[in-house]
Scaffold this active site. Structure first.
Site, PDB file in Angstrom:
ATOM      1  N   GLY A  10       0.806  -1.211   0.000  1.00  0.00           N
ATOM      2  CA  GLY A  10       0.000   0.000   0.000  1.00  0.00           C
ATOM      3  C   GLY A  10       0.841   1.263   0.000  1.00  0.00           C
ATOM      4  N   ARG A  71       1.220  -4.935  -5.537  1.00  0.00           N
ATOM      5  CA  ARG A  71       1.264  -6.181  -4.770  1.00  0.00           C
ATOM      6  C   ARG A  71       1.458  -7.295  -5.791  1.00  0.00           C
ATOM      7  NH1 ARG A  71      -2.551  -3.217  -1.585  1.00  0.00           N
ATOM      8  NH2 ARG A  71      -1.847  -3.080   0.594  1.00  0.00           N
ATOM      9  N   SER A  72       2.596  -7.953  -5.727  1.00  0.00           N
ATOM     10  CA  SER A  72       2.984  -8.878  -6.785  1.00  0.00           C
ATOM     11  C   SER A  72       2.792 -10.341  -6.386  1.00  0.00           C
ATOM     12  CB  SER A  72       4.455  -8.646  -7.167  1.00  0.00           C
ATOM     13  OG  SER A  72       4.885  -9.593  -8.117  1.00  0.00           O
ATOM     14  N   ASP A 102       5.901  -5.451   6.638  1.00  0.00           N
ATOM     15  CA  ASP A 102       6.693  -6.651   6.869  1.00  0.00           C
ATOM     16  C   ASP A 102       6.546  -7.680   5.752  1.00  0.00           C
ATOM     17  OD1 ASP A 102       4.145  -7.536   7.443  1.00  0.00           O
ATOM     18  OD2 ASP A 102       4.602  -8.235   9.468  1.00  0.00           O
ATOM     19  N   THR A 125       3.806   2.285   6.159  1.00  0.00           N
ATOM     20  CA  THR A 125       2.448   1.748   6.168  1.00  0.00           C
ATOM     21  C   THR A 125       1.600   2.549   7.137  1.00  0.00           C
ATOM     22  OG1 THR A 125       1.086  -0.127   6.889  1.00  0.00           O
ATOM     23  CG2 THR A 125       3.318  -0.028   7.768  1.00  0.00           C
ATOM     24  N   ASP A 127      -0.911   1.653   8.657  1.00  0.00           N
ATOM     25  CA  ASP A 127      -1.374   0.808   9.770  1.00  0.00           C
ATOM     26  C   ASP A 127      -0.444   0.887  10.980  1.00  0.00           C
ATOM     27  OD1 ASP A 127      -3.585  -0.044   8.395  1.00  0.00           O
ATOM     28  OD2 ASP A 127      -2.684  -1.908   7.692  1.00  0.00           O
ATOM     29  N   ASP A 129       2.052  -0.995  11.884  1.00  0.00           N
ATOM     30  CA  ASP A 129       2.075  -2.313  12.520  1.00  0.00           C
ATOM     31  C   ASP A 129       3.404  -3.052  12.335  1.00  0.00           C
ATOM     32  OD1 ASP A 129       1.831  -2.704   9.805  1.00  0.00           O
ATOM     33  OD2 ASP A 129       0.173  -4.137   9.935  1.00  0.00           O
ATOM     34  N   ARG A 171      -6.575  -3.791   9.060  1.00  0.00           N
ATOM     35  CA  ARG A 171      -7.087  -5.162   8.964  1.00  0.00           C
ATOM     36  C   ARG A 171      -6.785  -5.978  10.216  1.00  0.00           C
ATOM     37  NH1 ARG A 171      -5.006  -4.600   3.811  1.00  0.00           N
ATOM     38  NH2 ARG A 171      -3.186  -5.850   4.342  1.00  0.00           N
ATOM     39  N   VAL A 250      -9.347   7.207   1.354  1.00  0.00           N
ATOM     40  CA  VAL A 250      -9.032   8.619   1.596  1.00  0.00           C
ATOM     41  C   VAL A 250      -7.924   8.725   2.643  1.00  0.00           C
ATOM     42  CG1 VAL A 250     -10.762   8.908   3.439  1.00  0.00           C
ATOM     43  CG2 VAL A 250     -10.046  10.884   2.086  1.00  0.00           C
TER      44      VAL A 250
END
Length: 316
Positions: A10, A71-72, A102, A125, A127, A129, A171, A250
């Site tokens: 992301g 994202r591969s 990670d 990120t 997040d 995290d 998530r 957003v």
């Protein structure tokens, strides 16, 4: 040394600030900087280009990433990792800096174990995290975007005596929801890290409504998968009209804040000045930076800051 930089997973505000600092500091230290476009997909397809100062001129204020990300799924297969390595070798790249989470770090760790290529990970990120690091690029901007949205929603909630359930990203980690609930004075917060006590919150809020409360804000992390359930519970428990707002992507956009731009630059500066620390991730604690071995980092589950959890005690 020829060094490549890639964004994976992301996007996050502040990535462009990191890219600018990468080019500036690499040149200052006598290295040759290279951009790897479109994440690991671009690495596989050979989208690699030497970076110059003009490439990063005027990008500090822009959200997202000028070298794009992806994202591969192909990167999970050895033949495509071999193809990616061959492309890197063709350009003479010896080291890669990856901006991501990670999962992105794990991907390059596999590549470096198979081929003669080293890397440094930089947390990027929203997040937030990443184990051992209390900050990742993108977090401050995302929190400020959420702040503005919640402030605006509170205006209409109070005007119409309504309850709003606001869903944030996250998530598996409730960092954005937790910090936003504290910073915006939400009446309810639901995150994956804490079991929500429905009965306790019902009793607390009933008392508040009896004493004059006329509206409320509930912030729910998407990882709880309970936004609709929360809205129904509020409506049935307090006989109040409820609206749902899902903030969605957003939260990933917007101009990076001043703090974001400074910290992104600091991460890159640390990475480029410590290239001998191979296959490690730069982490930030307070104002200090350190390096953590990739295997230690990815084998240690992330835990939400205890200080944040304490501030949420009155909402559980």
């Amino acid at each position: 040394m020829r060094i490549g930089i890639v964004c994976s997973g992301g996007d996050a505000p502040g990535m462009n600030a990191a890219l600018k600092k990468f080019v500036d500091v690499a040149h200052y230290l006598g290295h040759e900087p290279y951009f790897i476009y479109d994440g690991y997909e671009g690495m596989i397809d050979g989208k690699i280009k030497k970076a110059a100062h003009e490439d990063v001129s005027g990008i500090l204020h822009r959200g997202g990433t000028i070298i794009r990300s992806s994202r591969s799924k192909r990167f999970f297969e050895y033949k495509y990792r071999k193809q990616a390595y061959d492309n890197l070798k063709k350009e003479g790249i010896e080291h890669i800096i990856v901006l991501g989470g990670d999962g992105s770090f794990r991907g390059l760790n596999v590549l470096s174990g198979e081929f003669d290529i080293s890397f440094t990970g930089i947390p990027a990120t929203i997040d937030n995290d990443i184990s051992f690091s209390d900050y990742a690029i993108g977090v401050d901007t995302a929190l400020n975007v959420i702040r503005d949205c919640v402030d605006n929603i509170r205006d209409t909630a109070s005007s119409f005596r309504r309850a709003f359930v606001i869903e944030t990203m996250g998530r598996e980690c409730g960092y954005l929801a937790a910090v936003s609930a504290v910073a915006n004075g939400a009446e309810i917060c639901m995150i994956p890290e804490i079991k929500f006590d429905w009965e306790k919150n019902k009793n607390r809020l009933k008392e508040e409504f009896e004493n004059g409360r006329s509206y409320m804000i509930a912030i729910v992390a998407e990882g709880c998968d309970a936004t609709q359930k929360m809205a129904k519970w509020i409506e049935e428990s307090f006989d109040i009209e409820v609206r749902i707002t899902i903030l969605g992507h957003v939260q990933r956009g917007g101009k990076p804040t001043v703090q974001e731009r400074l910290i992104a630059g600091e991460f890159v500066y640390e990475a480029l000045n410590n290239l001998d620390k191979k296959n490690m991730v730069v982490v930030r604690n307070g104002v200090n930076y350190d390096f953590v071995d990739i295997k230690t980092l990815t084998s240690t589950p992330y835990k939400l800051d205890e200080k944040v959890l304490k501030l949420l005690n009155f909402l559980d």
